[in-house]
Design an enzyme around this catalytic site. Sequence first.
Site, short mmCIF file in Angstrom:
data_model
loop_
_atom_site.label_atom_id
_atom_site.label_comp_id
_atom_site.label_asym_id
_atom_site.label_seq_id
_atom_site.Cartn_x
_atom_site.Cartn_y
_atom_site.Cartn_z
N THR A 206 -1.67 5.97 1.75
CA THR A 206 -2.93 5.23 1.73
C THR A 206 -3.02 4.38 3.00
OG1 THR A 206 -2.88 5.12 -0.68
CG2 THR A 206 -4.35 3.59 0.44
N HIS B 188 -0.30 3.84 -8.50
CA HIS B 188 -1.17 5.03 -8.37
C HIS B 188 -2.40 4.96 -9.28
CE1 HIS B 188 2.45 7.63 -6.84
NE2 HIS B 188 2.13 6.64 -6.02
N LEU C 256 0.87 -1.17 0.00
CA LEU C 256 0.00 0.00 0.00
C LEU C 256 0.91 1.21 0.00
CD1 LEU C 256 -2.92 -0.46 2.59
CD2 LEU C 256 -3.10 -0.37 0.11
N ASP C 257 0.53 2.25 -0.72
CA ASP C 257 1.32 3.48 -0.69
C ASP C 257 1.37 4.04 0.72
OD1 ASP C 257 1.73 3.37 -3.40
OD2 ASP C 257 0.13 4.79 -3.90
N LYS C 258 2.42 4.76 1.01
CA LYS C 258 2.60 5.35 2.33
C LYS C 258 1.41 6.20 2.75
CE LYS C 258 5.68 8.47 4.91
NZ LYS C 258 6.93 9.29 4.85
#
Length: 327
Positions: free
Chosen positions: A143, A243, A139-141
């Site tokens: 998110t 993204h 997961l993106d930082k």
Amino acid sequence: MSGVQTRKVKADEEGMRLDRWFKAHFPQVRHGELEKYLRKGQVRVAGGRVKANRRLETGEEIRIPPLSNAPTEKKPRQPNKTDAEAVRRLIIFEDDEIMALNKPFGLAVQGGSKTKEHLDGMLAALEKNGERPRLVHRLDKDTGGLMIVAKTRQAAQRLGDAFKGHDVEKTYWALVAGAPRPYEGTIDMPIAKKMVRIGEGEEERVIPAEGEDAKKAITDYQIIEEAGTVSFLAMRPVTGRTHQLRVHAAAIGCPIIGDGKYGGPSAKIEGVSPQLHLFCRSMTFPHPKTGRNMTLSAPLQGHMLETWKFFCFGKNAKVEWPEDLHS
């Protein structure tokens, strides 16, 4: 310049690709440099020449030649009791094979040159009998939300195959500017590493990528609730591009609130946190031991929970996706 080194593959590195092992231990060595070392036979595994995608086995010895760009190895963040307690506070489900975590917004999943605190490093504190929990997706930082972590090497391999094979259905919640029309649908738009925006102000849009590096990207969406100039949107990524949800939301003129990179000025609204409003709400996936599908959900948290309270959105909203939509 450092001398020749020999390192043994640890139990928790079983199955790891050689190039990823190098990135974890020697982040200063670029992939191109590693390929050069491999071509010349300067990097060897178990005494033999190998390729960058070679899967490592516990106890194998890796020959490392003198490396430029010291330091020779990144010092890992030492796991401790605090890390173990912090991870355990995130657990929302656990059995012998997996842990499900509710990742906070702002916590990086993996380390980098400027990232000292990250989930992967914290998981090392839960190592037991030579086994440590392993990441199987990211997961993106910025998110938050549900993350599935494997507790054994075998579970990691099976879950990894499920994620790569698109056998995992993910549902994200997002707060977006405006309201897409139709109320539910599919966004099919190629994505590249560098996306382009055109127009100005409210007319600004991200446009489809073109060229060799453009990759197919598909997202399903549906509006759950509307509140004036914003909408509570459920999003289901069919593909898994970097993204993807942020790019696709911006492309249809409804950027995710807090996403200045792709959304521009339209991604900001008064009275709401400027942080990214994107949360992994649930996943349906085959359990690594039984093979039967299970669904797990993470409760909304942090700034998104406050925003949901502000707009009186349902924090326990049910989302149903059409079956066989992409079969």
